[in-house]
Write a protein that holds these residues in place. Structure first.
Motif, PDB file in Angstrom:
ATOM      1  N   LEU A 174       0.823  -1.213   0.000  1.00 31.62           N
ATOM      2  CA  LEU A 174       0.000   0.000   0.000  1.00 31.62           C
ATOM      3  C   LEU A 174       0.853   1.258   0.000  1.00 31.62           C
ATOM      4  O   LEU A 174       0.325   2.362   0.174  1.00 31.62           O
ATOM      5  CB  LEU A 174      -0.927   0.003   1.221  1.00 31.62           C
ATOM      6  CG  LEU A 174      -1.927  -1.152   1.292  1.00 31.62           C
ATOM      7  CD1 LEU A 174      -2.779  -1.043   2.551  1.00 31.62           C
ATOM      8  CD2 LEU A 174      -2.804  -1.194   0.051  1.00 31.62           C
ATOM      9  N   GLU A 175       2.166   1.092  -0.194  1.00 33.60           N
ATOM     10  CA  GLU A 175       3.103   2.221  -0.295  1.00 33.60           C
ATOM     11  C   GLU A 175       3.145   3.043   0.981  1.00 33.60           C
ATOM     12  O   GLU A 175       3.282   4.275   0.950  1.00 33.60           O
ATOM     13  CB  GLU A 175       2.780   3.103  -1.498  1.00 33.60           C
ATOM     14  CG  GLU A 175       2.865   2.356  -2.825  1.00 33.60           C
ATOM     15  CD  GLU A 175       2.654   3.255  -4.033  1.00 33.60           C
ATOM     16  OE1 GLU A 175       2.461   4.479  -3.825  1.00 33.60           O
ATOM     17  OE2 GLU A 175       2.694   2.755  -5.160  1.00 33.60           O
ATOM     18  N   LEU A 176       3.043   2.353   2.101  1.00 30.34           N
ATOM     19  CA  LEU A 176       3.200   3.030   3.392  1.00 30.34           C
ATOM     20  C   LEU A 176       4.680   3.132   3.730  1.00 30.34           C
ATOM     21  O   LEU A 176       5.477   2.257   3.379  1.00 30.34           O
ATOM     22  CB  LEU A 176       2.457   2.262   4.487  1.00 30.34           C
ATOM     23  CG  LEU A 176       0.935   2.220   4.360  1.00 30.34           C
ATOM     24  CD1 LEU A 176       0.333   1.234   5.344  1.00 30.34           C
ATOM     25  CD2 LEU A 176       0.338   3.610   4.579  1.00 30.34           C
ATOM     26  N   ILE A 177       5.057   4.185   4.434  1.00 30.60           N
ATOM     27  CA  ILE A 177       6.460   4.420   4.754  1.00 30.60           C
ATOM     28  C   ILE A 177       6.927   3.467   5.856  1.00 30.60           C
ATOM     29  O   ILE A 177       6.116   2.923   6.622  1.00 30.60           O
ATOM     30  CB  ILE A 177       6.701   5.884   5.160  1.00 30.60           C
ATOM     31  CG1 ILE A 177       5.818   6.269   6.353  1.00 30.60           C
ATOM     32  CG2 ILE A 177       6.454   6.802   3.981  1.00 30.60           C
ATOM     33  CD1 ILE A 177       6.031   7.700   6.828  1.00 30.60           C
ATOM     34  N   ALA A 218      -0.367   4.637  18.625  1.00 35.71           N
ATOM     35  CA  ALA A 218       0.291   3.370  18.275  1.00 35.71           C
ATOM     36  C   ALA A 218       0.894   3.422  16.878  1.00 35.71           C
ATOM     37  O   ALA A 218       2.061   3.061  16.676  1.00 35.71           O
ATOM     38  CB  ALA A 218      -0.716   2.229  18.375  1.00 35.71           C
ATOM     39  N   TYR A 219       0.119   3.879  15.901  1.00 34.61           N
ATOM     40  CA  TYR A 219       0.598   3.872  14.512  1.00 34.61           C
ATOM     41  C   TYR A 219       1.641   4.961  14.257  1.00 34.61           C
ATOM     42  O   TYR A 219       2.463   4.839  13.350  1.00 34.61           O
ATOM     43  CB  TYR A 219      -0.566   4.051  13.540  1.00 34.61           C
ATOM     44  CG  TYR A 219      -1.635   2.992  13.671  1.00 34.61           C
ATOM     45  CD1 TYR A 219      -1.314   1.667  13.947  1.00 34.61           C
ATOM     46  CD2 TYR A 219      -2.983   3.322  13.521  1.00 34.61           C
ATOM     47  CE1 TYR A 219      -2.298   0.703  14.072  1.00 34.61           C
ATOM     48  CE2 TYR A 219      -3.968   2.362  13.639  1.00 34.61           C
ATOM     49  CZ  TYR A 219      -3.626   1.053  13.922  1.00 34.61           C
ATOM     50  OH  TYR A 219      -4.601   0.110  14.047  1.00 34.61           O
ATOM     51  N   GLY A 220       1.596   6.026  15.041  1.00 33.88           N
ATOM     52  CA  GLY A 220       2.553   7.105  14.857  1.00 33.88           C
ATOM     53  C   GLY A 220       3.707   7.071  15.830  1.00 33.88           C
ATOM     54  O   GLY A 220       4.418   8.072  15.984  1.00 33.88           O
ATOM     55  N   ALA A 221       3.922   5.932  16.479  1.00 35.24           N
ATOM     56  CA  ALA A 221       4.935   5.840  17.531  1.00 35.24           C
ATOM     57  C   ALA A 221       6.327   6.200  17.044  1.00 35.24           C
ATOM     58  O   ALA A 221       7.138   6.753  17.794  1.00 35.24           O
ATOM     59  CB  ALA A 221       4.934   4.422  18.115  1.00 35.24           C
ATOM     60  N   MET A 260      -3.240   9.589   6.970  1.00 30.57           N
ATOM     61  CA  MET A 260      -3.122  10.919   7.573  1.00 30.57           C
ATOM     62  C   MET A 260      -1.736  11.103   8.182  1.00 30.57           C
ATOM     63  O   MET A 260      -1.068  12.126   7.970  1.00 30.57           O
ATOM     64  CB  MET A 260      -4.200  11.117   8.642  1.00 30.57           C
ATOM     65  CG  MET A 260      -4.064  12.412   9.434  1.00 30.57           C
ATOM     66  SD  MET A 260      -5.309  12.563  10.725  1.00 30.57           S
ATOM     67  CE  MET A 260      -6.745  12.971   9.744  1.00 30.57           C
ATOM     68  N   LEU A 261      -1.277  10.100   8.948  1.00 33.31           N
ATOM     69  CA  LEU A 261       0.047  10.182   9.553  1.00 33.31           C
ATOM     70  C   LEU A 261       1.135  10.266   8.488  1.00 33.31           C
ATOM     71  O   LEU A 261       2.104  11.026   8.630  1.00 33.31           O
ATOM     72  CB  LEU A 261       0.277   8.963  10.463  1.00 33.31           C
ATOM     73  CG  LEU A 261      -0.549   8.907  11.748  1.00 33.31           C
ATOM     74  CD1 LEU A 261      -0.328   7.578  12.456  1.00 33.31           C
ATOM     75  CD2 LEU A 261      -0.189  10.059  12.675  1.00 33.31           C
ATOM     76  N   GLN A 262       0.988   9.487   7.418  1.00 33.07           N
ATOM     77  CA  GLN A 262       1.994   9.516   6.366  1.00 33.07           C
ATOM     78  C   GLN A 262       2.018  10.879   5.676  1.00 33.07           C
ATOM     79  O   GLN A 262       3.101  11.415   5.390  1.00 33.07           O
ATOM     80  CB  GLN A 262       1.724   8.412   5.349  1.00 33.07           C
ATOM     81  CG  GLN A 262       2.714   8.382   4.196  1.00 33.07           C
ATOM     82  CD  GLN A 262       2.888   7.003   3.614  1.00 33.07           C
ATOM     83  OE1 GLN A 262       2.945   6.011   4.340  1.00 33.07           O
ATOM     84  NE2 GLN A 262       2.968   6.902   2.310  1.00 33.07           N
ATOM     85  N   SER A 263       0.868  11.439   5.398  1.00 27.90           N
ATOM     86  CA  SER A 263       0.810  12.750   4.754  1.00 27.90           C
ATOM     87  C   SER A 263       1.451  13.820   5.632  1.00 27.90           C
ATOM     88  O   SER A 263       2.179  14.698   5.149  1.00 27.90           O
ATOM     89  CB  SER A 263      -0.641  13.120   4.440  1.00 27.90           C
ATOM     90  OG  SER A 263      -1.198  12.217   3.505  1.00 27.90           O
ATOM     91  N   LEU A 264       1.194  13.769   6.932  1.00 34.84           N
ATOM     92  CA  LEU A 264       1.807  14.727   7.848  1.00 34.84           C
ATOM     93  C   LEU A 264       3.316  14.572   7.867  1.00 34.84           C
ATOM     94  O   LEU A 264       4.066  15.555   7.875  1.00 34.84           O
ATOM     95  CB  LEU A 264       1.242  14.541   9.254  1.00 34.84           C
ATOM     96  CG  LEU A 264      -0.200  14.997   9.486  1.00 34.84           C
ATOM     97  CD1 LEU A 264      -0.676  14.559  10.863  1.00 34.84           C
ATOM     98  CD2 LEU A 264      -0.307  16.507   9.355  1.00 34.84           C
ATOM     99  N   SER A 265       3.788  13.326   7.876  1.00 37.25           N
ATOM    100  CA  SER A 265       5.223  13.070   7.913  1.00 37.25           C
ATOM    101  C   SER A 265       5.912  13.582   6.649  1.00 37.25           C
ATOM    102  O   SER A 265       6.967  14.228   6.706  1.00 37.25           O
ATOM    103  CB  SER A 265       5.480  11.569   8.091  1.00 37.25           C
ATOM    104  OG  SER A 265       6.863  11.287   8.080  1.00 37.25           O
ATOM    105  N   VAL A 266       5.319  13.300   5.503  1.00 40.23           N
ATOM    106  CA  VAL A 266       5.897  13.748   4.234  1.00 40.23           C
ATOM    107  C   VAL A 266       5.908  15.274   4.166  1.00 40.23           C
ATOM    108  O   VAL A 266       6.898  15.886   3.740  1.00 40.23           O
ATOM    109  CB  VAL A 266       5.119  13.147   3.048  1.00 40.23           C
ATOM    110  CG1 VAL A 266       5.562  13.784   1.736  1.00 40.23           C
ATOM    111  CG2 VAL A 266       5.307  11.637   3.009  1.00 40.23           C
TER     112      VAL A 266
END
Length: 477
Positions: free
Chosen positions: A19-22, A151-154, A72-78
């Motif tokens: 799913l192209e998650l980081i 948990a997912y953004g740890a 959402m977390l991935q978009s914020l990180s990028v």
């Protein structure tokens, strides 16, 4: 205007890595024990990563929270990495120039890169400016979503907090002063903080409305419209709802921009994965039937639904008197009492959790063996039935839902069967059964069989089909 995804039926087999998650998110998922995404995750995550708006219809318990939290977390990180790339400091000046600059900085007359202070709390009087906002109808659901963000953004060090009614505003205001990037909130409490200028929503670029139909039921839609109007015009918005009444469709049309619409498992009314049955029993006999059922079906982790707070408390006390460890959650319970009850239920310290519908929203407990409708929802609230039984049979497992129906609840049962478009199997194998008048119309069977159809020849009052090898006291510890 929305367009509906027409991808092939989901058959499983896709991994999160596809799913192209980081990497930090993949590592967090592995730590949490998740290896294969659910249907809603496979279909929603690419859409949200692509930046499109989303209108999602998915049944309870299908992994919906991760479907919007992960992208959402991935978009914020990028976005954060891009900001750092464009915010690199210039080459170091000569030593004397640096000394003069430092003196000026220390004197407070110049700061080359104030953005580097982003991780430090601002003064309490300065409003929080979240970039991502997730609205949920109840505090339990808001807390569960916040736990998922944590948990997912740890491994991403994302600052986040949650605000909801029924808890200390001072404590929540202190957390807001830490400038969260992600804010999870119930509408009422968030409006309080906005009016007090503790938070401003003009920087919100990622917006999620979860369980929008439940917000409608609770009268939150006007508040939701007010909050959405405060967010940035250029934003990505996702709306999730188990059902799609006209009011929610109108809301979606007003706040979403050309959304992709995803309908998982043929819409939210698909309940074939749950073994449903109804027992006709007069109201005074329901408690005796419940106690028999808990013992005979060897229920080790069950949720029992009532329509009123008073009956929930009274029922929990009655079960405890019969040595069936139970507790109740409802709106009159303090927040701490509700948290303690949920934690005890998750850890198997109590066997039965008695709940009202509003209090049960956000319950996220694995391996719930049974859902029992001690009282059916009202005729005008048949969709609540789907929300209730969705607590069992999650993530592909077969669950069991039993409904007690008294003579004055026959109209509610008819409304439920019309909604799910199939009759609920009648279990006559108990001593309190009464026959329903033939005049009561019931929908014709759609040809689907329940996963566990009744076996012929069972003794009256016995053989409810509970799993082997566990007593009613099993599963504790």
């Amino acid at each position: 205007m929305s367009h509906t995804q027409t991808t092939a039926a989901y058959t499983g087999g896709t991994g999160f890595s596809e799913l192209e998650l980081i990497t930090p998110i993949l590592e967090a998922l592995e730590t949490e024990g998740y290896s294969e995404p659910t249907e809603i995750q496979v279909r929603a995550i690419p859409v949200l990563l692509a930046g499109d708006d989303l209108l999602g219809t998915a049944q309870t318990g299908g992994g919906k929270t991760a479907a919007f939290v992960l992208p959402m977390l991935q978009s914020l990180s990028v976005a954060r990495q891009l900001e750092r790339t464009f915010d690199e400091p210039p080459a170091a000046p000569a030593r004397g120039a640096r000394s003069r600059r430092n003196r000026r900085d220390n004197a407070g007359t110049r700061t080359a890169h104030p953005e580097r202070l982003a991780g430090l709390p601002r003064r309490a009087a300065e409003a929080a400016r979240p970039t991502a906002l997730i609205l949920a109808p109840t505090r339990e659901l808001a807390m569960q979503i916040s736990q998922s963000v944590s948990a997912y953004g740890a491994r991403l060090r994302v600052r986040h907090t949650v605000v909801y009614g029924g808890a200390s505003k001072n404590t929540q205001a202190t957390e807001l002063a830490r400038r969260p990037e992600v804010l999870v909130a119930t509408p009422g409490r968030l409006l309080d903080f906005v009016s007090e200028k503790k938070v401003t929503l003009e920087d919100v670029r990622y917006l999620v409305l979860d369980e929008a139909d439940r917000m409608l039921d609770m009268g939150f839609i006007p508040d939701v419209r007010r909050l959405v109007a405060m967010t940035a015009q250029k934003r990505q918005t996702a709306l999730f709802s188990a059902t799609m009444p006209r009011e929610i469709a109108d809301l979606a049309a007003g706040i979403l921009s050309n959304p992709v619409r995803i309908e998982c498992e043929r819409g939210s009314m698909r309940v074939e994965a749950i073994d449903q049955s109804v027992m006709f029993v007069d109201q005074p006999d329901k408690l005796a039937l419940l106690m028999n059922l808990i013992e005979q079906q060897q229920m080790y982790r069950a949720i029992v639904f009532t329509r009123t707070k008073h009956r929930a408390s009274r029922l929990a006390r009655a079960l405890n008197k019969q040595n069936i460890d139970s507790d109740a959650i409802h709106g009159d319970k303090t927040q701490n009492a509700r948290i303690r009850a949920l934690e005890a239920f998750k850890k198997g310290k109590i066997q039965v959790l008695v709940a009202t519908d509003v209090a049960a929203r956000g319950i996220d407990v694995d391996s719930i063996s049974h859902v029992i409708n001690f009282e059916l929802p009202g005729e005008a609230d048949a969709e609540t039935y789907v929300h209730r039984i969705g607590r069992t049979g999650r993530a592909g497992a077969v669950g069991s839902a039993v409904s007690f129906c008294s003579r004055d609840e026959l109209g509610s049962l008819r409304a439920i069967e019309n909604l799910i478009k199939t009759p609920v199997r009648v279990d006559r194998n108990h001593e309190f059964h009464f026959e329903v008048p033939a005049a009561m119309p019931r929908p014709a069977s759609n040809g689907r069989r329940s996963p566990n159809p009744p076996r012929p020849g069972r003794a009256r009052g016995r053989g409810y089909g509970g799993g082997p090898g566990r007593s009613a006291r099993a599963g504790r510890g």
